[in-house]
Motif scaffolding. Sequence first.
Motif, PDB file in Angstrom:
ATOM      1  N   ARG A 275       0.846  -1.208   0.081  1.00  9.65           N
ATOM      2  CA  ARG A 275       0.041   0.034   0.104  1.00  9.65           C
ATOM      3  C   ARG A 275       0.841   1.127  -0.030  1.00  9.65           C
TER       4      ARG A 275
ATOM      5  N   ILE B  45       3.850   1.592  -1.486  1.00 17.95           N
ATOM      6  CA  ILE B  45       4.167   1.913  -2.961  1.00 17.95           C
ATOM      7  C   ILE B  45       2.966   2.285  -3.700  1.00 17.95           C
ATOM      8  N   ALA B  46       1.571   1.694  -3.494  1.00 22.38           N
ATOM      9  CA  ALA B  46       0.706   2.259  -4.309  1.00 22.38           C
ATOM     10  C   ALA B  46       0.266   3.639  -3.969  1.00 22.38           C
ATOM     11  N   SER B  47       0.476   4.133  -2.737  1.00 20.01           N
ATOM     12  CA  SER B  47       0.132   5.404  -2.191  1.00 20.01           C
ATOM     13  C   SER B  47       1.143   6.463  -2.966  1.00 20.01           C
ATOM     14  N   LEU B  48       2.209   6.229  -3.415  1.00 20.70           N
ATOM     15  CA  LEU B  48       3.019   7.215  -3.977  1.00 20.70           C
ATOM     16  C   LEU B  48       2.347   7.597  -5.467  1.00 20.70           C
TER      17      LEU B  48
ATOM     18  N   VAL C 212       3.046   7.544  -8.249  1.00 20.02           N
ATOM     19  CA  VAL C 212       3.505   6.942  -9.463  1.00 20.02           C
ATOM     20  C   VAL C 212       2.569   6.012  -9.786  1.00 20.02           C
ATOM     21  N   SER C 213       2.372   5.870 -11.234  1.00 19.30           N
ATOM     22  CA  SER C 213       1.309   4.781 -11.685  1.00 19.30           C
ATOM     23  C   SER C 213       2.042   3.730 -11.669  1.00 19.30           C
ATOM     24  N   ARG C 214       0.990   2.706 -11.514  1.00 16.14           N
ATOM     25  CA  ARG C 214       1.108   1.225 -11.579  1.00 16.14           C
ATOM     26  C   ARG C 214       2.069   0.910 -12.518  1.00 16.14           C
ATOM     27  N   ARG C 215       1.882   1.263 -13.883  1.00 17.95           N
ATOM     28  CA  ARG C 215       2.857   0.769 -14.883  1.00 17.95           C
ATOM     29  C   ARG C 215       4.306   1.205 -14.629  1.00 17.95           C
TER      30      ARG C 215
ATOM     31  N   GLU D 218      -1.967  -4.075 -12.677  1.00 17.89           N
ATOM     32  CA  GLU D 218      -3.084  -2.765 -12.716  1.00 17.89           C
ATOM     33  C   GLU D 218      -4.476  -3.298 -12.283  1.00 17.89           C
ATOM     34  N   ARG D 219      -4.632  -4.482 -12.054  1.00 12.37           N
ATOM     35  CA  ARG D 219      -6.032  -5.179 -11.696  1.00 12.37           C
ATOM     36  C   ARG D 219      -6.036  -5.131 -10.166  1.00 12.37           C
TER      37      ARG D 219
ATOM     38  N   ASP E  99      -5.915  -5.137  -6.164  1.00  7.79           N
ATOM     39  CA  ASP E  99      -6.394  -4.308  -5.123  1.00  7.79           C
ATOM     40  C   ASP E  99      -5.197  -4.684  -3.975  1.00  7.79           C
ATOM     41  N   VAL E 100      -4.655  -3.501  -3.572  1.00 11.34           N
ATOM     42  CA  VAL E 100      -3.938  -3.795  -2.418  1.00 11.34           C
ATOM     43  C   VAL E 100      -4.266  -3.243  -1.128  1.00 11.34           C
TER      44      VAL E 100
END
Lengths: 289, 212, 126
Positions: B63, B65-68, B70-73, B208-209, B211-212
Amino acid sequence: MSEAVKVSDVGKRYGSFELQGIDFSVRQGFITGLIGPNGSGKSTLIRMMMQMVRPDSGSIELFGHRLAGESAQLRERIGYVSDENYFYDHLTIKRMKKILSPFYGSWDEEKFRGYLERFELSENKKIKELSKGMKMKFSLAVALSHSADLLIMDEPTAGLDPVFRRELLDLLTEEIQDDTRSILFSSHITNDLDRIADYIVFVNKGRLVFDETKDDVLERHVLVKGGKELLDDDVRGLFTGIRETDVGFEGLVSDRAAAQRAFGDLALLERPSLEEIVYFTSKGAAAYV
Amino acid sequence: MSNIAYLIRKDILLVYRYMLVLIPLLGYMAFLQTGGFMYYAVLPSAMMLITACTLEIQPANQRFIASLPVSRRRIVLARYASVLPYTLIGIALGLMMKIVAELLGQPISAVHWQESVAVLGINLLLASVFLPLYYWLGPKGMQAVRLAFIVLVIVGSTTFGYLLKDSLTMQRWINDGVWRAAPGLLIAMLSIVLLLILSLLLSWRLYERRDV
Amino acid sequence: MNILISNSSGEPIYAQIVAQIRQSIIQGELEAGAALPSIRQLAKNLQISVITTKRAYEELEREGLIDSMVGKGSFVSGINREFIREQRLKALEAKLAEAAEESRALQIGRDELLHMLSMIYEGEES
């Protein structure tokens, strides 16, 4: 009024848990409290705003932009405080900051140091050595140090002592002195941050109960206390939630005028607290002790 | 581009401590003469990639990382790109091991620069198999895959390294120059690039799909 | 000016603010033209919602006690000295009427009531 966050008809299914038809907004310049019992879907909604979780249906807008695959840049404008420690445990505060600060163009090192000092955090301490409250403070320091337009905090008061909770109120009201900023926090313990909340969004069991100004919520609802002889099926229908005991009942009615018509002077009508509103709404009519 | 560099920097800041543990191990292996240069170079670089991924397996860290912003890609792309610095570090360590081995009186065979290119090739190959598995399995199945991969890296990089070193293409490249080895090299390069692209697309799709 | 909010009184917070600012103005503690704290500042000081303070100021504006100017803030209005005095007189009359009513109920005569009043009046003077 412009909206920092707009959640429209959002749905999400996780096994047996389901969020359905959620609509609410976080208005710019105001503090919004997202409240509800544990497991009502608050964290999931917040994670959707952070694009950690994708809604199955509906849409979310941040600062007027609909969230899609490449909306990552918008997160620079968000200060996020997670409900768990999501930093790397084995790093020191200093190193963790070193990792995350370059991602934010407007990172303000001086401000960050100011917060560390104010929160009495030593930057050489490892994150795993911090108490729960200190981790929260560190997370808050990070969230407040990159001039975010929107502060999103998931259960920020969990683990904080009452003294710091009060200080947090000051900190947050300071943040919104500038009326372009907005704050969203979630909480299952109310009567806490909601002192300063302007709007209250209440979710229960994956459904939206209301999204209104706190003053309206408090004025619209009424807590009725009285003897059990007053209750019949019609009267029971008035209550959002009711608790009956051997010596009487207390219940919540969401329409003050209707309660006044029904009970007049026969029962005690009081202003409920938000906590009581949450309690009676989530218990529903079946609450029985 | 810059945030990809910051993501790689993050990984290196996170894993370097773990890599320090590997150095005495490599030294010991150099002493026992259990491997050649390619082995010494592939092992640390592959281990860095695997360690960086495992460090992030906690849902909370995912989470983060996902909060930064920066896009998932880009997060995925950074993982693939990190193979380059890891390979450089691996090559540096490999050379160090060669010196250590010589100091210990156990010289290993001469190192050709072409072997460094082969190390990069092996690392890219490993990454393109490992990363989609990582993004596919997520936290749940990852423990087992990680173990399997460490074994694969240790066993595989030795045998694969030797095989590669003795392969006709490598021999030709080292002895007769790049033009004599061109067909083999071209096939190897094309297949690695193709595999990388497929792997990246797959990882993108998977992450991309998620959920974290 | 002091504003003290009670959480247990049951009276809405905005109404408490209105009553206390009104009181300060009527008592002359806040003079015409005096600046009031900004809505956000007051909300911060009292640790309450911005919407609540906004509503209190709107109410005071409706009563003609304050003027709000966009970008400048809120000020005690100047034109209402006479109006306020009238209001206070009305309130005083109402209280006296209540006293007279109560006297009749207790069968206290007019003279006795006046005597009581002058005692109280002088008592407070001395």
